[in-house]
Design a protein around this motif. Structure first.
Motif, PDB file in Angstrom:
ATOM      1  N   GLU A 321      29.463  32.159  22.342  1.00 46.05           N
ATOM      2  CA  GLU A 321      28.253  32.973  22.446  1.00 46.05           C
ATOM      3  C   GLU A 321      27.373  32.421  23.576  1.00 46.05           C
ATOM      4  OE1 GLU A 321      26.026  33.094  18.799  1.00 46.05           O
ATOM      5  OE2 GLU A 321      24.230  33.831  19.815  1.00 46.05           O
ATOM      6  N   GLY A 322      26.884  33.298  24.434  1.00 49.13           N
ATOM      7  CA  GLY A 322      25.993  32.874  25.521  1.00 49.13           C
ATOM      8  C   GLY A 322      26.738  32.513  26.806  1.00 49.13           C
ATOM      9  N   GLU A 323      28.077  32.392  26.743  1.00 50.49           N
ATOM     10  CA  GLU A 323      28.831  32.075  27.966  1.00 50.49           C
ATOM     11  C   GLU A 323      29.174  33.372  28.719  1.00 50.49           C
ATOM     12  OE1 GLU A 323      30.946  27.869  26.716  1.00 50.49           O
ATOM     13  OE2 GLU A 323      32.158  29.699  26.567  1.00 50.49           O
ATOM     14  N   SER A 324      29.322  33.232  30.044  1.00 49.09           N
ATOM     15  CA  SER A 324      29.580  34.411  30.872  1.00 49.09           C
ATOM     16  C   SER A 324      31.019  34.450  31.366  1.00 49.09           C
ATOM     17  CB  SER A 324      28.647  34.403  32.080  1.00 49.09           C
ATOM     18  OG  SER A 324      27.313  34.378  31.653  1.00 49.09           O
ATOM     19  N   VAL A 325      31.507  35.683  31.543  1.00 49.83           N
ATOM     20  CA  VAL A 325      32.843  35.865  32.122  1.00 49.83           C
ATOM     21  C   VAL A 325      32.715  36.652  33.426  1.00 49.83           C
ATOM     22  CG1 VAL A 325      34.086  35.833  29.929  1.00 49.83           C
ATOM     23  CG2 VAL A 325      33.258  38.008  30.795  1.00 49.83           C
ATOM     24  N   LEU A 326      33.529  36.282  34.398  1.00 49.99           N
ATOM     25  CA  LEU A 326      33.556  37.011  35.672  1.00 49.99           C
ATOM     26  C   LEU A 326      34.802  37.885  35.661  1.00 49.99           C
ATOM     27  CD1 LEU A 326      32.860  35.800  39.222  1.00 49.99           C
ATOM     28  CD2 LEU A 326      35.146  36.665  38.725  1.00 49.99           C
ATOM     29  N   LEU A 327      34.601  39.200  35.830  1.00 46.51           N
ATOM     30  CA  LEU A 327      35.729  40.133  35.844  1.00 46.51           C
ATOM     31  C   LEU A 327      36.212  40.253  37.284  1.00 46.51           C
ATOM     32  CD1 LEU A 327      34.026  42.878  33.610  1.00 46.51           C
ATOM     33  CD2 LEU A 327      35.432  40.934  32.865  1.00 46.51           C
ATOM     34  N   SER A 328      37.386  39.729  37.564  1.00 47.98           N
ATOM     35  CA  SER A 328      37.869  39.741  38.947  1.00 47.98           C
ATOM     36  C   SER A 328      38.679  41.011  39.207  1.00 47.98           C
ATOM     37  CB  SER A 328      38.719  38.501  39.217  1.00 47.98           C
ATOM     38  OG  SER A 328      39.241  38.589  40.527  1.00 47.98           O
ATOM     39  N   TYR A 329      38.030  41.995  39.818  1.00 43.51           N
ATOM     40  CA  TYR A 329      38.719  43.266  40.089  1.00 43.51           C
ATOM     41  C   TYR A 329      39.855  43.127  41.119  1.00 43.51           C
ATOM     42  CZ  TYR A 329      34.823  45.352  37.483  1.00 43.51           C
ATOM     43  OH  TYR A 329      33.903  45.675  36.519  1.00 43.51           O
ATOM     44  N   PRO A 330      39.660  42.341  42.207  1.00 49.35           N
ATOM     45  CA  PRO A 330      40.783  42.209  43.145  1.00 49.35           C
ATOM     46  C   PRO A 330      42.018  41.618  42.470  1.00 49.35           C
ATOM     47  CG  PRO A 330      38.784  41.240  44.080  1.00 49.35           C
ATOM     48  CD  PRO A 330      38.478  41.605  42.651  1.00 49.35           C
ATOM     49  N   SER A 331      41.788  40.686  41.548  1.00 47.92           N
ATOM     50  CA  SER A 331      42.923  40.080  40.865  1.00 47.92           C
ATOM     51  C   SER A 331      43.576  41.080  39.911  1.00 47.92           C
ATOM     52  CB  SER A 331      42.459  38.833  40.097  1.00 47.92           C
ATOM     53  OG  SER A 331      43.556  38.277  39.423  1.00 47.92           O
ATOM     54  N   ALA A 332      42.768  41.772  39.107  1.00 48.19           N
ATOM     55  CA  ALA A 332      43.313  42.763  38.168  1.00 48.19           C
ATOM     56  C   ALA A 332      44.150  43.800  38.920  1.00 48.19           C
ATOM     57  CB  ALA A 332      42.173  43.451  37.425  1.00 48.19           C
ATOM     58  N   ASN A 333      43.711  44.138  40.141  1.00 48.21           N
ATOM     59  CA  ASN A 333      44.397  45.186  40.905  1.00 48.21           C
ATOM     60  C   ASN A 333      45.651  44.708  41.628  1.00 48.21           C
ATOM     61  OD1 ASN A 333      42.690  47.126  40.016  1.00 48.21           O
ATOM     62  ND2 ASN A 333      41.366  47.128  41.827  1.00 48.21           N
ATOM     63  N   ARG A 334      45.986  43.426  41.483  1.00 47.95           N
ATOM     64  CA  ARG A 334      47.266  42.914  42.009  1.00 47.95           C
ATOM     65  C   ARG A 334      48.092  42.320  40.863  1.00 47.95           C
ATOM     66  NH1 ARG A 334      45.322  44.961  45.960  1.00 47.95           N
ATOM     67  NH2 ARG A 334      45.391  44.268  48.143  1.00 47.95           N
ATOM     68  N   ASP A 335      47.762  42.721  39.628  1.00 46.88           N
ATOM     69  CA  ASP A 335      48.436  42.120  38.477  1.00 46.88           C
ATOM     70  C   ASP A 335      49.881  42.620  38.392  1.00 46.88           C
ATOM     71  OD1 ASP A 335      49.315  41.229  35.997  1.00 46.88           O
ATOM     72  OD2 ASP A 335      47.356  41.502  35.051  1.00 46.88           O
ATOM     73  N   GLU A 336      50.818  41.677  38.466  1.00 45.35           N
ATOM     74  CA  GLU A 336      52.252  42.000  38.453  1.00 45.35           C
ATOM     75  C   GLU A 336      52.672  42.670  37.141  1.00 45.35           C
ATOM     76  OE1 GLU A 336      50.785  39.104  38.879  1.00 45.35           O
ATOM     77  OE2 GLU A 336      51.176  38.535  40.969  1.00 45.35           O
ATOM     78  N   ASP A 337      51.912  42.452  36.055  1.00 40.70           N
ATOM     79  CA  ASP A 337      52.274  43.067  34.769  1.00 40.70           C
ATOM     80  C   ASP A 337      51.950  44.558  34.724  1.00 40.70           C
ATOM     81  OD1 ASP A 337      53.148  40.675  33.867  1.00 40.70           O
ATOM     82  OD2 ASP A 337      51.389  40.231  32.613  1.00 40.70           O
ATOM     83  N   VAL A 338      51.137  45.020  35.667  1.00 37.83           N
ATOM     84  CA  VAL A 338      50.698  46.417  35.626  1.00 37.83           C
ATOM     85  C   VAL A 338      51.212  47.195  36.835  1.00 37.83           C
ATOM     86  CG1 VAL A 338      48.651  47.925  35.675  1.00 37.83           C
ATOM     87  CG2 VAL A 338      48.639  45.820  34.313  1.00 37.83           C
ATOM     88  N   PHE A 339      51.245  46.545  37.999  1.00 37.23           N
ATOM     89  CA  PHE A 339      51.608  47.260  39.227  1.00 37.23           C
ATOM     90  C   PHE A 339      52.991  46.817  39.693  1.00 37.23           C
ATOM     91  CE2 PHE A 339      47.001  46.974  39.095  1.00 37.23           C
ATOM     92  CZ  PHE A 339      46.668  48.320  39.200  1.00 37.23           C
ATOM     93  N   ASP A 340      53.792  47.815  39.959  1.00 32.81           N
ATOM     94  CA  ASP A 340      55.110  47.572  40.487  1.00 32.81           C
ATOM     95  C   ASP A 340      54.940  47.090  41.930  1.00 32.81           C
ATOM     96  OD1 ASP A 340      57.790  47.782  40.885  1.00 32.81           O
ATOM     97  OD2 ASP A 340      57.723  49.927  41.372  1.00 32.81           O
ATOM     98  N   ASP A 341      55.418  45.882  42.237  1.00 31.48           N
ATOM     99  CA  ASP A 341      55.299  45.349  43.606  1.00 31.48           C
ATOM    100  C   ASP A 341      53.846  45.465  44.123  1.00 31.48           C
ATOM    101  OD1 ASP A 341      56.050  44.220  45.937  1.00 31.48           O
ATOM    102  OD2 ASP A 341      57.495  45.770  46.519  1.00 31.48           O
ATOM    103  N   PRO A 342      52.918  44.741  43.496  1.00 31.25           N
ATOM    104  CA  PRO A 342      51.468  44.968  43.759  1.00 31.25           C
ATOM    105  C   PRO A 342      51.039  44.711  45.192  1.00 31.25           C
ATOM    106  CG  PRO A 342      51.798  42.993  42.410  1.00 31.25           C
ATOM    107  CD  PRO A 342      53.126  43.672  42.497  1.00 31.25           C
ATOM    108  N   PHE A 343      51.789  43.906  45.942  1.00 30.63           N
ATOM    109  CA  PHE A 343      51.382  43.626  47.319  1.00 30.63           C
ATOM    110  C   PHE A 343      51.997  44.608  48.317  1.00 30.63           C
ATOM    111  CE2 PHE A 343      50.129  39.860  45.083  1.00 30.63           C
ATOM    112  CZ  PHE A 343      48.900  39.551  45.661  1.00 30.63           C
ATOM    113  N   ARG A 344      52.604  45.687  47.794  1.00 33.02           N
ATOM    114  CA  ARG A 344      53.097  46.745  48.686  1.00 33.02           C
ATOM    115  C   ARG A 344      52.043  47.842  48.765  1.00 33.02           C
ATOM    116  NH1 ARG A 344      57.473  49.078  45.960  1.00 33.02           N
ATOM    117  NH2 ARG A 344      56.172  50.880  45.495  1.00 33.02           N
ATOM    118  N   PHE A 345      51.682  48.238  49.970  1.00 29.35           N
ATOM    119  CA  PHE A 345      50.750  49.363  50.159  1.00 29.35           C
ATOM    120  C   PHE A 345      51.590  50.640  50.129  1.00 29.35           C
ATOM    121  CE2 PHE A 345      48.527  52.294  53.136  1.00 29.35           C
ATOM    122  CZ  PHE A 345      47.355  52.463  52.405  1.00 29.35           C
TER     123      PHE A 345
END
Ligand code: HEM
Length: 415
Positions: A321-345
């Motif tokens: 309680e009272g601690e903060s979390v940083l939501l890293s969107y760039p990291s979430a958007n390269r997550d290998e568990d969600v995106f097939d070949d995340p570093f491919r445009f």
């Protein structure tokens, strides 16, 4: 030299790391793999938990009654956190939608939500296209070479926002400078000054501008967004000066640099992946997918934070309680568990469940508008583009918040 998880965590609080895509993504990939909920205790910052997995960012955003935006909605130095806390206590702090939680957030969001409905956005489309055409024409006027980030991408979305708010075009330069000073706060070249006083001064300039606007729209309402904000009532009372000014600030700022960064970063990605550029030109129906891939690729908003209202277990780690979390969107958007070949445009990426617009009750209010703007720009540019290539070294903004290219020199030929 091998990066440790602690060094990787510190990179998430280092504005310069965000100016270097390779360094940032190396740090994020390591954290996702080895310490996805990682405690960061760096000099100058209050401690926080870095959350780097897509599923965990979603989980925290979904739990919006347990994880609040207040009192620490985004990463700031410990000194700024303290200053913001004091100002909030005195009732003189910036209080935009991202600083609020329910029940206030729901009520205040509704004021703008009507404006950003897809139907209202579609009505805006012809004007957005006209502006897009004007900027592509301007590229022709530059004679085949320009700094695309500075001379084109930084301007077009601001014009769209000014139109939406109903502000005069003559205020364009002033707004551009103020927005960049506010959001480029950590970048030596863009900031007005490094001291907290100078940062506060930028905010006060914003407030002064919008205070005048509020008075004008209360005296003579029109049908623009500025009038809706100026004349909005909550519980039968108008918004106070700070809440009103804060509303303008969030729309003017959130709707500007984010979209500029996507357009500049999107063009850079197309130049660096000529097969994808050819594919999109050959099949313009791919545009909606291409736009979302550009948004995922660039992820202009680097983080938001939440603070726990009670102990919570995330991936086996207890957030107190009272601690903060940083939501890293760039990291979430390269997550290998969600995106097939995340570093491919991939301009045809489908599905593309990126979190660049966040998720849940704070989901980006301007997402529909942003998509229209990016699509309109490339729909105007691509059919006229004969060739394009780099004409210098691109440069990114140093910031932990909203970032992207500040310079993208290009050489091109346009019909
Ligand atoms: C590609 C462009 C854009 C990106 C990547 C983006 C991203 C985001 C993100 C990540 C959030 C926070 C969501 C959360 O906490 O879950 C947000 C909120 C917001 N955005 Fe955007 N945005 C973009 C464009 C725009 C535009 C064009 C506008 C308006 C003209 C806008 C207005 C807002 C507002 C008002 C909020 C606050 C919503 C709330 O807290 O309820 N954004 N945006």
């Amino acid at each position: 030299m091998t990066l440790t998880v602690d060094e990787a965590g510190l990179a998430l609080a280092d504005p310069k790391a965000y100016a270097d895509d390779r360094r940032l993504h190396e740090a994020c990939a390591l954290l996702r793999r080895e310490s996805p909920v990682h405690r960061v205790e760096g000099p100058g910052y209050n401690p926080f938990w870095a959350v780097t997995k897509h599923a965990d960012v979603l989980e925290i955003e979904r739990e919006h009654t347990l994880f609040l935006n207040a009192p620490r909605p985004l990463l700031a130095t410990a000194e700024m956190d303290e200053l913001n806390r004091t100002r909030a206590e005195q009732g003189i702090a910036l209080r935009t939608l991202v600083h609020m939680d329910d029940p206030d957030h729901r009520v205040v969001r509704a004021i703008g939500a009507d404006w950003f409905r897809p139907r209202a956005m579609r009505a805006l489309e012809p004007r957005v296209r006209e502006l897009a055409r004007r900027y592509v024409d301007r590229m022709v006027g530059f004679g085949g070479e320009c700094d695309f980030a500075r001379q084109v991408a930084a301007h077009f979305p601001l014009y769209v926002i000014l139109s939406l708010l109903g502000l005069p075009e003559s205020d364009f330069d002033r707004m551009l400078k103020l927005t960049q000073e506010l959001f480029g706060g950590d970048d030596d070249e863009l900031q007005r000054g490094a001291s907290n006083e100078e940062k506060l001064e930028v905010l006060m300039d914003f407030f002064a501008y919008f205070k005048d606007l509020t008075e004008a729209r209360r005296a003579h309402p029109t049908d623009d967004l500025a009038s809706a904000i100026a004349n909005a009532e909550v519980d039968g009372k108008p918004l106070n000066d700070f809440d009103t000014a804060s509303y303008y600030v969030i729309v003017a700022t959130a709707g500007h640099d984010t979209t500029s960064a996507t357009i500049a970063g999107g063009l850079q990605a197309l130049i660096e992946h000529p097969d994808q550029l050819d594919r999109l030109r050959a099949d313009p129906a791919l545009m909606p997918l291409a736009v979302d891939e550009m948004i995922r690729w660039v992820t202009p908003v680097k983080e938001f934070m939440r603070t726990a209202t009670r102990d919570y277990e995330l991936r086996g780690t207890t957030i107190r309680e009272g601690e903060s979390v940083l939501l890293s969107y760039p990291s979430a958007n390269r997550d290998e568990d969600v995106f097939d070949d995340p570093f491919r445009f991939d301009v045809g990426r489908d599905p593309n469940k990126h979190l660049a617009f966040g998720f849940g009750v704070h989901y980006c209010l301007g997402a529909a508008l942003a998509r229209i703007e990016v699509a309109a720009f490339f729909e105007e540019l691509l059919p006229r583009l004969r060739s394009i290539e780099p004409a210098g070294t691109p440069e990114n903004i140093a910031t932990t918040f909203v970032g992207g290219l500040k310079s993208l020199p290009v050489r091109y030929s346009l019909a």
